[in-house]
Design an enzyme around this catalytic site. Sequence first.
Site, PDB file in Angstrom:
ATOM      1  N   GLU A   1       9.033   0.984  10.956  1.00 26.66           N
ATOM      2  CA  GLU A   1       9.854   2.410  11.179  1.00 26.66           C
ATOM      3  C   GLU A   1       9.359   3.484  11.559  1.00 26.66           C
ATOM      4  O   GLU A   1       8.085   4.000  10.356  1.00 26.66           O
ATOM      5  CB  GLU A   1      10.903   1.993   9.809  1.00 26.66           C
ATOM      6  CG  GLU A   1      11.432   1.024   9.405  1.00 26.66           C
ATOM      7  CD  GLU A   1      12.570   0.839  10.514  1.00 26.66           C
ATOM      8  OE1 GLU A   1      12.939   1.686  10.593  1.00 26.66           O
ATOM      9  OE2 GLU A   1      13.428   0.230  10.037  1.00 26.66           O
TER      10      GLU A   1
ATOM     11  N   LYS B   1       1.050  -1.107   0.080  1.00 26.74           N
ATOM     12  CA  LYS B   1       0.039  -0.201   0.381  1.00 26.74           C
ATOM     13  C   LYS B   1       0.677   1.398  -0.093  1.00 26.74           C
ATOM     14  O   LYS B   1       1.257   1.744   1.002  1.00 26.74           O
ATOM     15  CB  LYS B   1      -1.020  -0.006   1.594  1.00 26.74           C
ATOM     16  CG  LYS B   1      -2.376   0.574   1.109  1.00 26.74           C
ATOM     17  CD  LYS B   1      -2.658   2.453   0.978  1.00 26.74           C
ATOM     18  CE  LYS B   1      -1.670   2.983   1.939  1.00 26.74           C
ATOM     19  NZ  LYS B   1      -1.709   4.376   1.428  1.00 26.74           N
TER      20      LYS B   1
ATOM     21  N   CYS C   1      12.493  10.819   7.699  1.00 26.03           N
ATOM     22  CA  CYS C   1      13.076  10.110   9.502  1.00 26.03           C
ATOM     23  C   CYS C   1      14.647  10.038   9.958  1.00 26.03           C
ATOM     24  O   CYS C   1      14.201  10.007  11.240  1.00 26.03           O
ATOM     25  CB  CYS C   1      12.270   9.048   9.162  1.00 26.03           C
ATOM     26  SG  CYS C   1      12.692   7.784   8.543  1.00 26.03           S
TER      27      CYS C   1
ATOM     28  N   GLU D   1       8.800  15.955  15.409  1.00 23.46           N
ATOM     29  CA  GLU D   1       9.454  16.070  14.010  1.00 23.46           C
ATOM     30  C   GLU D   1       9.312  16.781  13.670  1.00 23.46           C
ATOM     31  O   GLU D   1       8.198  16.802  12.315  1.00 23.46           O
ATOM     32  CB  GLU D   1       9.349  14.303  13.640  1.00 23.46           C
ATOM     33  CG  GLU D   1      10.186  13.675  12.236  1.00 23.46           C
ATOM     34  CD  GLU D   1       9.769  12.845  11.835  1.00 23.46           C
ATOM     35  OE1 GLU D   1       8.599  12.591  11.862  1.00 23.46           O
ATOM     36  OE2 GLU D   1      10.260  11.955  11.778  1.00 23.46           O
TER      37      GLU D   1
HETATM   38  P1  ADP Z   1       3.269  10.756   6.278  1.00 22.74           P
HETATM   39  O1  ADP Z   1       2.695  12.027   7.973  1.00 22.74           O
HETATM   40  O2  ADP Z   1       3.902  10.579   6.054  1.00 22.74           O
HETATM   41  O3  ADP Z   1       2.098  10.352   5.900  1.00 22.74           O
HETATM   42  P2  ADP Z   1       1.289   8.618   7.155  1.00 22.74           P
HETATM   43  O4  ADP Z   1       2.059   7.496   8.848  1.00 22.74           O
HETATM   44  O5  ADP Z   1       0.284   9.416   7.750  1.00 22.74           O
HETATM   45  O6  ADP Z   1       2.907   9.444   7.880  1.00 22.74           O
HETATM   46  O7  ADP Z   1       1.843   6.965   6.273  1.00 22.74           O
HETATM   47  C1  ADP Z   1       2.800   6.374   5.592  1.00 22.74           C
HETATM   48  C2  ADP Z   1       1.712   5.669   5.040  1.00 22.74           C
HETATM   49  O8  ADP Z   1       0.632   5.127   6.155  1.00 22.74           O
HETATM   50  C3  ADP Z   1       1.449   6.109   3.402  1.00 22.74           C
HETATM   51  O9  ADP Z   1       1.223   4.971   2.795  1.00 22.74           O
HETATM   52  C4  ADP Z   1      -0.403   6.429   4.400  1.00 22.74           C
HETATM   53  O10 ADP Z   1      -1.402   6.095   3.748  1.00 22.74           O
HETATM   54  C5  ADP Z   1      -0.156   5.306   5.430  1.00 22.74           C
HETATM   55  N1  ADP Z   1      -1.742   5.625   6.490  1.00 22.74           N
HETATM   56  C6  ADP Z   1      -2.132   7.040   7.081  1.00 22.74           C
HETATM   57  N2  ADP Z   1      -3.020   6.691   7.596  1.00 22.74           N
HETATM   58  C7  ADP Z   1      -3.144   4.940   8.245  1.00 22.74           C
HETATM   59  C8  ADP Z   1      -4.307   4.745   8.913  1.00 22.74           C
HETATM   60  N3  ADP Z   1      -5.044   4.664   9.171  1.00 22.74           N
HETATM   61  N4  ADP Z   1      -3.848   2.490   8.295  1.00 22.74           N
HETATM   62  C9  ADP Z   1      -3.137   1.664   7.764  1.00 22.74           C
HETATM   63  N5  ADP Z   1      -1.858   3.046   6.492  1.00 22.74           N
HETATM   64  C10 ADP Z   1      -2.778   3.982   7.168  1.00 22.74           C
END
Ligand code: ADP
Length: 494
Positions: free
Chosen positions: A266, A190, A300, A397
């Site tokens: 991570e 994903k 990160c 961060e």
């Molecule tokens: P960033 O702030 O760097 O976008 P996220 O943690 O929001 O970091 O996103 C990292 C990944 O996690 C992306 O692929 C995002 O679509 C996915 N993501 C965000 N929210 C969820 C969730 N509730 N469940 C699963 N994946 C998620």
Amino acid sequence: MTLGLLLYGNWEMSFEHLVFHKAWVNGQWTESNSGKTFAVVDPASGHELARVPDLDAQDTRNAINVADQAFKSWKNQTAKERFQLLKNWHQLIIDNQPALAELMTMESGKPLTESMDEVLYGASFIEWFAEQGKRIDGDVIQTPSSDRRIITLKQPVGVCAAITPWNFPLAMITRKCAPALAVGCTVVIKPAEATPLTALALAKLAQDAGIPDGVVNVVTASHGKEVGEELTRNPIIKKISFTGSTPVGKLLMKQSADTVKKVSMELGGNAPFIVFDDADIDAAVQGAVTSKYRNTGQTCVCANRILVQEGVYEEFVTKFADAVSNLAVGPGTNPDVAIGPVINQAALNKIQGLVDDALNRGAKTLVGGTTHELGGNFFQPTVLAGVTSDMRVAKEEIFGPIAPVFTFKDDQEAIELANDTEFGLASYFYSNNLPRVWKVAEQLEYGMVGLNVGIIANEVAPFGGIKESGLGREGSKYGVDDYLELKYMCLGGL
Ligand code: ADP
């Protein structure tokens, strides 16, 4: 109109053959059941680059079932056969380096030279784990009773989920998928909603390399929640590897608890970059610029807090501010640019808020401090001096081109400041005093320590954090462990 023509008039970009507008399931381009799509946007121009399908839980379940079917035969291929296919994939990525780099820059805003580097960095995990896959051996263990023999086997865990971020659209996928595939697991990826195109290009190249259909699947979705719930709750998924924010990582761990999945996380960082008074200051300035401003400050492991010992503070800050004020800002497609746009408006607003908070609490701007005259998602590379621990930039961060500089008196204060965070991913320090190097490195509560160096990630080293920065290690000889089950066999009655 094609992507290249849309963006560059008559200039045909070399990446058009790698632009795909569908999800990738079972080796086929796939629509969402709902028919919904979402836009992929160039952060530099705000232009829509493409629309890709917005998959839901049912689509994700379908991809998981496909990966489960593929696992039945992929796990039975020999390590050598899988090695050859992974080597082919590695080679195709190298052959397409410029095209993949351009595509990555278009959707993530990353400066092109860094995207070129990321293609090689990402590909290096495939080569490394292709080799490592041939060396997954069990043991014959000496037995405490003479009528028994004890043997261990290492077997692939099964179908793995990889949820990846936009800041390394290629390398975060290969760092997870290469060890999984090398040992016989299949994957459902994903990718971040901002950068699905690089993921889809990678998946197509995997098929071109001869990797069987269903082994690599990419589910595109406009938000992670629904797909994430399916990936974590579906019992077929045996392992989930996530790179992203700490709150989402914690949520995924909770969701994975009911099916007791293996998890690798991570997560966020708050890296200290310490400059001691015996350091080579010019080298420290160079290291700080690279560590802080790489990918426009959006990694990160970027230096988040620059801690400088009192005696060298003036010299360091003067040279550092000078170097930062010379960083060229612009669209990542311009090969001379060092600082691209941040990923979106929300990121821009967040970093402006962090700078304003610091200034309101007494910090001073030495360079930058606000949005760039280019407008859009461009922010000036910024240096803040006189920063203290009560400011948000000290705790959060930053994920943007902002460098807060602190001072400290002695080693003890530096270590206390450095460790004063719930994060524990990367840390850096510069010193030429060997006993100090050793003692400080031991006391830093971080998974990774850069000693007189500002960039530390590569395929042979174990990348990962402690505390709330994560679980598990990626890359290195340890990076396959989370994709393997250790089976103990006891042979009795001898
Ligand atoms: P960033 O702030 O760097 O976008 P996220 O943690 O929001 O970091 O996103 C990292 C990944 O996690 C992306 O692929 C995002 O679509 C996915 N993501 C965000 N929210 C969820 C969730 N509730 N469940 C699963 N994946 C998620």
